[in-house]
Design a protein around this motif. Structure first.
Motif, PDB file in Angstrom:
ATOM      1  N   GLN A  20       0.850  -1.194   0.000  1.00 56.60           N
ATOM      2  CA  GLN A  20       0.000   0.000   0.000  1.00 56.60           C
ATOM      3  C   GLN A  20       0.881   1.237   0.000  1.00 56.60           C
ATOM      4  O   GLN A  20       1.566   1.519   0.988  1.00 56.60           O
ATOM      5  CB  GLN A  20      -0.911   0.004   1.212  1.00 56.60           C
ATOM      6  N   GLN A  21       0.872   1.934  -1.125  1.00 55.80           N
ATOM      7  CA  GLN A  21       1.677   3.134  -1.260  1.00 55.80           C
ATOM      8  C   GLN A  21       0.819   4.279  -1.771  1.00 55.80           C
ATOM      9  O   GLN A  21      -0.135   4.073  -2.511  1.00 55.80           O
ATOM     10  CB  GLN A  21       2.831   2.899  -2.227  1.00 55.80           C
ATOM     11  N   ILE A  22       1.193   5.483  -1.359  1.00 55.53           N
ATOM     12  CA  ILE A  22       0.559   6.692  -1.862  1.00 55.53           C
ATOM     13  C   ILE A  22       1.664   7.560  -2.437  1.00 55.53           C
ATOM     14  O   ILE A  22       2.652   7.861  -1.747  1.00 55.53           O
ATOM     15  CB  ILE A  22      -0.192   7.453  -0.745  1.00 55.53           C
ATOM     16  N   MET A  23       1.521   7.931  -3.686  1.00 52.33           N
ATOM     17  CA  MET A  23       2.489   8.773  -4.390  1.00 52.33           C
ATOM     18  C   MET A  23       3.896   8.186  -4.352  1.00 52.33           C
ATOM     19  O   MET A  23       4.890   8.907  -4.302  1.00 52.33           O
ATOM     20  CB  MET A  23       2.478  10.187  -3.814  1.00 52.33           C
ATOM     21  N   LEU A  31       1.175   9.971   4.510  1.00 53.61           N
ATOM     22  CA  LEU A  31       0.055  10.712   5.089  1.00 53.61           C
ATOM     23  C   LEU A  31       0.485  11.515   6.316  1.00 53.61           C
ATOM     24  O   LEU A  31       0.014  12.632   6.537  1.00 53.61           O
ATOM     25  CB  LEU A  31      -1.080   9.757   5.448  1.00 53.61           C
ATOM     26  N   PHE A  32       1.390  10.976   7.114  1.00 53.59           N
ATOM     27  CA  PHE A  32       1.870  11.705   8.287  1.00 53.59           C
ATOM     28  C   PHE A  32       2.670  12.937   7.879  1.00 53.59           C
ATOM     29  O   PHE A  32       2.514  14.012   8.478  1.00 53.59           O
ATOM     30  CB  PHE A  32       2.715  10.793   9.183  1.00 53.59           C
ATOM     31  N   MET A  34       2.312  14.567   5.123  1.00 50.90           N
ATOM     32  CA  MET A  34       1.322  15.504   4.579  1.00 50.90           C
ATOM     33  C   MET A  34       0.597  16.224   5.723  1.00 50.90           C
ATOM     34  O   MET A  34       0.343  17.430   5.645  1.00 50.90           O
ATOM     35  CB  MET A  34       0.327  14.734   3.712  1.00 50.90           C
ATOM     36  N   LEU A  35       0.282  15.502   6.774  1.00 51.51           N
ATOM     37  CA  LEU A  35      -0.392  16.088   7.930  1.00 51.51           C
ATOM     38  C   LEU A  35       0.489  17.124   8.622  1.00 51.51           C
ATOM     39  O   LEU A  35       0.016  18.212   8.982  1.00 51.51           O
ATOM     40  CB  LEU A  35      -0.787  14.987   8.911  1.00 51.51           C
ATOM     41  N   VAL A  36       1.759  16.822   8.800  1.00 45.62           N
ATOM     42  CA  VAL A  36       2.672  17.758   9.467  1.00 45.62           C
ATOM     43  C   VAL A  36       2.858  19.018   8.624  1.00 45.62           C
ATOM     44  O   VAL A  36       2.796  20.141   9.141  1.00 45.62           O
ATOM     45  CB  VAL A  36       4.027  17.072   9.750  1.00 45.62           C
ATOM     46  N   ALA A  37       3.082  18.847   7.329  1.00 45.82           N
ATOM     47  CA  ALA A  37       3.260  20.009   6.460  1.00 45.82           C
ATOM     48  C   ALA A  37       1.981  20.836   6.385  1.00 45.82           C
ATOM     49  O   ALA A  37       2.027  22.075   6.441  1.00 45.82           O
ATOM     50  CB  ALA A  37       3.682  19.562   5.063  1.00 45.82           C
ATOM     51  N   GLY A  38       0.832  20.183   6.280  1.00 45.80           N
ATOM     52  CA  GLY A  38      -0.437  20.902   6.260  1.00 45.80           C
ATOM     53  C   GLY A  38      -0.708  21.617   7.564  1.00 45.80           C
ATOM     54  O   GLY A  38      -1.231  22.733   7.577  1.00 45.80           O
ATOM     55  N   GLY A  39      -0.364  20.999   8.675  1.00 46.42           N
ATOM     56  CA  GLY A  39      -0.533  21.646   9.975  1.00 46.42           C
ATOM     57  C   GLY A  39       0.340  22.875  10.119  1.00 46.42           C
ATOM     58  O   GLY A  39      -0.084  23.890  10.681  1.00 46.42           O
ATOM     59  N   VAL A  55       8.134  22.816   0.937  1.00 40.75           N
ATOM     60  CA  VAL A  55       9.500  22.285   0.775  1.00 40.75           C
ATOM     61  C   VAL A  55       9.705  21.073   1.682  1.00 40.75           C
ATOM     62  O   VAL A  55      10.281  20.059   1.268  1.00 40.75           O
ATOM     63  CB  VAL A  55      10.550  23.389   1.056  1.00 40.75           C
ATOM     64  N   LEU A  56       9.218  21.168   2.916  1.00 40.28           N
ATOM     65  CA  LEU A  56       9.316  20.043   3.847  1.00 40.28           C
ATOM     66  C   LEU A  56       8.576  18.825   3.314  1.00 40.28           C
ATOM     67  O   LEU A  56       9.103  17.710   3.338  1.00 40.28           O
ATOM     68  CB  LEU A  56       8.751  20.450   5.211  1.00 40.28           C
ATOM     69  N   TRP A  57       7.376  19.044   2.795  1.00 39.15           N
ATOM     70  CA  TRP A  57       6.592  17.918   2.293  1.00 39.15           C
ATOM     71  C   TRP A  57       7.226  17.291   1.060  1.00 39.15           C
ATOM     72  O   TRP A  57       7.288  16.069   0.940  1.00 39.15           O
ATOM     73  CB  TRP A  57       5.167  18.348   1.997  1.00 39.15           C
ATOM     74  N   PHE A  58       7.716  18.117   0.124  1.00 41.19           N
ATOM     75  CA  PHE A  58       8.355  17.562  -1.070  1.00 41.19           C
ATOM     76  C   PHE A  58       9.641  16.816  -0.726  1.00 41.19           C
ATOM     77  O   PHE A  58       9.952  15.786  -1.319  1.00 41.19           O
ATOM     78  CB  PHE A  58       8.623  18.645  -2.115  1.00 41.19           C
TER      79      PHE A  58
END
Length: 104
Positions: A20-23, A31-32, A34-39, A55-58
């Motif tokens: 199970q992979q995303i991107m 997902l984690f 993404m959550l940290v960068a979005g937060g 930049v952190l998320w990428f």
């Protein structure tokens, strides 16, 4: 050759064993991140935080993709290794001097 013709072939579907992979990265870690960068972006609500969050998320996505290329479940293997660390037996060093006369 009769034995090979009478064998039953069972289909093994790809979806049953695909990780199970995303991107391209592990699902939970992607997902984690993404959550940290979005937060970070939502909590600060300014342009600098948005740029830093993206930049952190990428960077996290890039690192997670490289980890998934090595092993799609690398974090699970690492956590299991930490869990069973006290079960690992002792090992000798290359230059160990034996204290017992029976050990050569």
């Amino acid at each position: 050759m009769e034995g090979t013709e009478s064998r039953r072939m069972t289909p093994f579907h790809r979806a049953l064993h695909r990780p199970q992979q995303i991107m391209g990265g592990e699902r939970e870690l992607t997902l984690f991140s993404m959550l940290v960068a979005g937060g970070l972006i939502v909590s600060a609500m300014n342009l600098v935080a948005t740029v830093v969050g993206l930049v952190l998320w990428f960077f996290c996505l890039w690192a997670l993709r490289h980890m998934a290329k090595v092993d799609p479940s690398l974090s699970k293997v690492y956590h299991r290794q930490l869990k069973y660390a006290h079960y690992y037996g002792p090992f000798s060093r290359p230059f160990r001097v034996a204290k017992s006369p029976r050990i050569h």
